[in-house]
Write an enzyme that holds these catalytic residues in place. Sequence first.
Site, PDB file in Angstrom:
ATOM      1  N   ASN A 211     -10.242  -3.046  -7.368  1.00  0.00           N
ATOM      2  CA  ASN A 211      -9.382  -1.940  -7.987  1.00  0.00           C
ATOM      3  C   ASN A 211      -9.762  -1.633  -9.474  1.00  0.00           C
ATOM      4  OD1 ASN A 211      -6.136  -3.002  -6.678  1.00  0.00           O
ATOM      5  ND2 ASN A 211      -7.692  -1.661  -5.872  1.00  0.00           N
TER       6      ASN A 211
ATOM      7  N   ASP B 204       0.856  -1.176   0.068  1.00  0.00           N
ATOM      8  CA  ASP B 204      -0.010   0.034  -0.044  1.00  0.00           C
ATOM      9  C   ASP B 204       0.922   1.269   0.172  1.00  0.00           C
ATOM     10  OD1 ASP B 204      -2.326   1.396   0.238  1.00  0.00           O
ATOM     11  OD2 ASP B 204      -2.677   1.300   2.350  1.00  0.00           O
TER      12      ASP B 204
END
Length: 248
Positions: free
Chosen positions: A74, A26
């Site tokens: 995503n 991340d």
Amino acid sequence: MAGADYDLIAGLDRAKLPRHVAIIMDGNGRWASFHGLLRSAGHSAGVKTLKKILTTAVNLNLEALTVYAFSTENWKRPHAEVDFLMHLFSDYLEREKAEMHEKNVRLRFLGRLEAFSDGIRNQIRDATELMKNNTGVKFNIAANYGGQDEIVRAAQKLAKKVAAGEISPEDISAEIFESELDTAGQPPVDLVIRTSGEYRVSNFLLWQSAYAEFWFTDTTWPEFTPEEFVKALKDFGQRDRKFGALNK
């Protein structure tokens, strides 16, 4: 092994290493924004970090390493970013597969791969076929992956077997259920690492990480170094894992 790499891992107690490490990579976008760059630059920098961490895992002879590359959610990102990620994914496979094979890495992909283009699916097939007999680190790339979706797919497979009379509902155990997961045949996750200061699992390896230890860092993924990776492994080695029981 390079001298610097040797110095880095020399002090590790190999007996206390996790068998399976999973990483939520991340912070690519935050890193890019902080440096005044496009998000695409952050993703490119993140790929360079991935190569360093995989190399460290190979040098440590870890049994399995799983990274969260692209989730089922995503796809909701802007089209331009998704297109760039697909290009980056394709380029990574083409550029790195020979070196991974040379390092005896065994590559596997987790998730619904049918959502990708024919070209990327062909690259996935070729890369996994190339490395299918390798005996080193089991390197799993979670792409178009969601933990809940994986569990649902496993349940659907077992339901079909029950409907076909191949097994009865009473035959279904945790071991049989695990055999239908994308990670079938691999050890459960011992350690989950998440970068960039977030404290959530984000639908990642929900079944496999039932008894995993977690390690969080504010460091963004492009800045995550092999030194910090080893720091997480050392911290894991000092933890008292009870698996629901009490110490003797």
